[in-house]
Design a protein around this motif. Structure first.
Motif, PDB file in Angstrom:
ATOM      1  N   ALA A 136      -2.367  11.341  -1.024  1.00 49.31           N
ATOM      2  CA  ALA A 136      -3.700  11.631  -0.483  1.00 49.31           C
ATOM      3  C   ALA A 136      -4.291  10.464   0.309  1.00 49.31           C
ATOM      4  O   ALA A 136      -5.207  10.656   1.109  1.00 49.31           O
ATOM      5  N   MET A 137      -3.769   9.262   0.099  1.00 49.94           N
ATOM      6  CA  MET A 137      -4.295   8.078   0.803  1.00 49.94           C
ATOM      7  C   MET A 137      -3.947   8.124   2.288  1.00 49.94           C
ATOM      8  O   MET A 137      -3.007   8.793   2.697  1.00 49.94           O
ATOM      9  N   ARG A 138      -4.716   7.363   3.055  1.00 48.01           N
ATOM     10  CA  ARG A 138      -4.401   7.150   4.471  1.00 48.01           C
ATOM     11  C   ARG A 138      -3.811   5.751   4.593  1.00 48.01           C
ATOM     12  O   ARG A 138      -4.389   4.779   4.112  1.00 48.01           O
ATOM     13  N   ARG A 139      -2.645   5.674   5.223  1.00 44.97           N
ATOM     14  CA  ARG A 139      -1.953   4.385   5.343  1.00 44.97           C
ATOM     15  C   ARG A 139      -2.829   3.379   6.076  1.00 44.97           C
ATOM     16  O   ARG A 139      -3.416   3.670   7.101  1.00 44.97           O
ATOM     17  N   VAL A 140      -2.896   2.171   5.519  1.00 41.60           N
ATOM     18  CA  VAL A 140      -3.685   1.090   6.095  1.00 41.60           C
ATOM     19  C   VAL A 140      -2.753   0.226   6.944  1.00 41.60           C
ATOM     20  O   VAL A 140      -1.734  -0.256   6.464  1.00 41.60           O
ATOM     21  N   GLY A 141      -3.111   0.057   8.216  1.00 43.80           N
ATOM     22  CA  GLY A 141      -2.310  -0.777   9.102  1.00 43.80           C
ATOM     23  C   GLY A 141      -2.569  -2.251   8.842  1.00 43.80           C
ATOM     24  O   GLY A 141      -3.533  -2.635   8.163  1.00 43.80           O
ATOM     25  N   GLN A 142      -1.701  -3.071   9.407  1.00 47.63           N
ATOM     26  CA  GLN A 142      -1.835  -4.515   9.227  1.00 47.63           C
ATOM     27  C   GLN A 142      -3.161  -4.997   9.810  1.00 47.63           C
ATOM     28  O   GLN A 142      -3.524  -4.674  10.937  1.00 47.63           O
ATOM     29  N   GLY A 143      -3.909  -5.744   9.019  1.00 50.82           N
ATOM     30  CA  GLY A 143      -5.201  -6.265   9.444  1.00 50.82           C
ATOM     31  C   GLY A 143      -6.341  -5.272   9.326  1.00 50.82           C
ATOM     32  O   GLY A 143      -7.481  -5.599   9.615  1.00 50.82           O
ATOM     33  N   GLU A 144      -6.059  -4.044   8.891  1.00 51.10           N
ATOM     34  CA  GLU A 144      -7.108  -3.027   8.734  1.00 51.10           C
ATOM     35  C   GLU A 144      -7.641  -3.022   7.310  1.00 51.10           C
ATOM     36  O   GLU A 144      -7.013  -3.539   6.388  1.00 51.10           O
ATOM     37  N   VAL A 145      -8.791  -2.411   7.150  1.00 48.15           N
ATOM     38  CA  VAL A 145      -9.426  -2.264   5.842  1.00 48.15           C
ATOM     39  C   VAL A 145      -9.257  -0.811   5.414  1.00 48.15           C
ATOM     40  O   VAL A 145      -9.411   0.089   6.240  1.00 48.15           O
ATOM     41  N   PRO A 146      -8.931  -0.567   4.141  1.00 47.45           N
ATOM     42  CA  PRO A 146      -8.767   0.825   3.706  1.00 47.45           C
ATOM     43  C   PRO A 146     -10.070   1.606   3.828  1.00 47.45           C
ATOM     44  O   PRO A 146     -11.154   1.066   3.613  1.00 47.45           O
ATOM     45  N   ASP A 147      -9.958   2.881   4.185  1.00 49.40           N
ATOM     46  CA  ASP A 147     -11.148   3.729   4.272  1.00 49.40           C
ATOM     47  C   ASP A 147     -11.609   4.094   2.858  1.00 49.40           C
ATOM     48  O   ASP A 147     -10.977   3.746   1.864  1.00 49.40           O
ATOM     49  N   GLY A 160       1.114  -0.484  -1.486  1.00 43.49           N
ATOM     50  CA  GLY A 160       1.549  -0.653  -0.098  1.00 43.49           C
ATOM     51  C   GLY A 160       0.792   0.236   0.858  1.00 43.49           C
ATOM     52  O   GLY A 160       0.354  -0.207   1.923  1.00 43.49           O
ATOM     53  N   LYS A 161       0.611   1.496   0.497  1.00 45.24           N
ATOM     54  CA  LYS A 161      -0.084   2.430   1.399  1.00 45.24           C
ATOM     55  C   LYS A 161      -1.552   2.064   1.546  1.00 45.24           C
ATOM     56  O   LYS A 161      -2.142   2.269   2.596  1.00 45.24           O
ATOM     57  N   ALA A 162      -2.127   1.499   0.481  1.00 46.99           N
ATOM     58  CA  ALA A 162      -3.542   1.113   0.517  1.00 46.99           C
ATOM     59  C   ALA A 162      -3.750  -0.254   1.166  1.00 46.99           C
ATOM     60  O   ALA A 162      -4.877  -0.731   1.258  1.00 46.99           O
ATOM     61  N   GLY A 163      -2.673  -0.885   1.596  1.00 48.90           N
ATOM     62  CA  GLY A 163      -2.797  -2.184   2.252  1.00 48.90           C
ATOM     63  C   GLY A 163      -2.908  -3.355   1.296  1.00 48.90           C
ATOM     64  O   GLY A 163      -3.193  -4.477   1.707  1.00 48.90           O
ATOM     65  N   ASN A 190     -10.899   4.796  -2.996  1.00 48.61           N
ATOM     66  CA  ASN A 190     -11.139   5.577  -4.214  1.00 48.61           C
ATOM     67  C   ASN A 190      -9.841   6.036  -4.868  1.00 48.61           C
ATOM     68  O   ASN A 190      -9.732   6.035  -6.093  1.00 48.61           O
ATOM     69  N   MET A 191      -8.868   6.430  -4.060  1.00 50.14           N
ATOM     70  CA  MET A 191      -7.581   6.857  -4.615  1.00 50.14           C
ATOM     71  C   MET A 191      -6.891   5.690  -5.326  1.00 50.14           C
ATOM     72  O   MET A 191      -6.290   5.878  -6.381  1.00 50.14           O
ATOM     73  N   LEU A 192      -7.012   4.495  -4.777  1.00 53.06           N
ATOM     74  CA  LEU A 192      -6.417   3.329  -5.429  1.00 53.06           C
ATOM     75  C   LEU A 192      -7.118   3.052  -6.764  1.00 53.06           C
ATOM     76  O   LEU A 192      -6.464   2.686  -7.749  1.00 53.06           O
ATOM     77  N   LYS A 193      -8.435   3.267  -6.827  1.00 53.96           N
ATOM     78  CA  LYS A 193      -9.167   3.104  -8.095  1.00 53.96           C
ATOM     79  C   LYS A 193      -8.677   4.123  -9.131  1.00 53.96           C
ATOM     80  O   LYS A 193      -8.510   3.788 -10.307  1.00 53.96           O
ATOM     81  N   VAL A 194      -8.427   5.354  -8.682  1.00 51.11           N
ATOM     82  CA  VAL A 194      -7.914   6.381  -9.598  1.00 51.11           C
ATOM     83  C   VAL A 194      -6.529   5.974 -10.100  1.00 51.11           C
ATOM     84  O   VAL A 194      -6.230   6.091 -11.290  1.00 51.11           O
ATOM     85  N   VAL A 195      -5.694   5.472  -9.199  1.00 51.77           N
ATOM     86  CA  VAL A 195      -4.351   5.009  -9.581  1.00 51.77           C
ATOM     87  C   VAL A 195      -4.458   3.910 -10.630  1.00 51.77           C
ATOM     88  O   VAL A 195      -3.728   3.921 -11.639  1.00 51.77           O
TER      89      VAL A 195
END
Length: 162
Positions: free
Chosen positions: A91-102, A139-142, A107-112
């Protein structure tokens, strides 16, 4: 007089020869459907309901079923935690290098992380596959430093090596 050299044989492509008899493939297809057929005959378990919700892309319902499962006193298996962590990661959106997670990814990382903590509280020792799912989520969350730290921990524990 010398005989002419023999002509080189023409290369022919190999004809297709199946590796297994046809009945092996038919049996394999049948056995892949057995769990779905059993689900129709048996009372569904919380684990199978969670699995089906996740397969249908219904993460919120899967998480609600997980909470209901715990309220009923059933201890989730490693597979349930792995499925839910993977569902959150998908469900996460991949975070690119130097980007901040949306917001969604944060929230998905907090659930994880809550699932990871709950797994430890339920005295379920994470195995190789669970660690892989957590590394994938980081990794997906940056959160690359956390993913690398977890990987280093895995490398230092023989039980967690593939």
């Amino acid at each position: 007089s010398a005989a002419p050299p023999p002509a080189e044989p023409a290369l022919q492509p190999a004809s297709h020869v199946p590796a297994f008899p046809r009945w092996v493939h038919r049996l394999s297809e049948y056995l892949e459907r057995v769990p779905q057929r059993l689900d129709l005959w048996l009372m569904p378990s919380y684990s199978s309901v969670i699995y089906h919700h996740l397969r249908a892309g219904e993460l919120a319902q899967a998480l609600c079923t997980f909470e209901e499962m715990k309220v009923e006193g059933e201890v989730p298996s490693h597979a349930v935690y792995e499925m839910l962590i993977r569902g959150c990661t998908i469900a996460m959106r991949r975070v690119g290098q130097g980007e901040v997670p949306d917001h969604l990814t944060s929230n998905m990382l907090k659930v994880v992380m809550r699932l990871w903590k709950d797994m430890h509280e339920m005295e379920r020792r994470p195995d190789y596959w669970t660690y892989n799912e957590l590394i994938r989520a980081f990794g997906k969350a940056g959160a690359v430093p956390q993913a690398l730290e977890l990987f280093e921990h895995m490398c230092g524990n023989v039980r967690l090596l593939p």
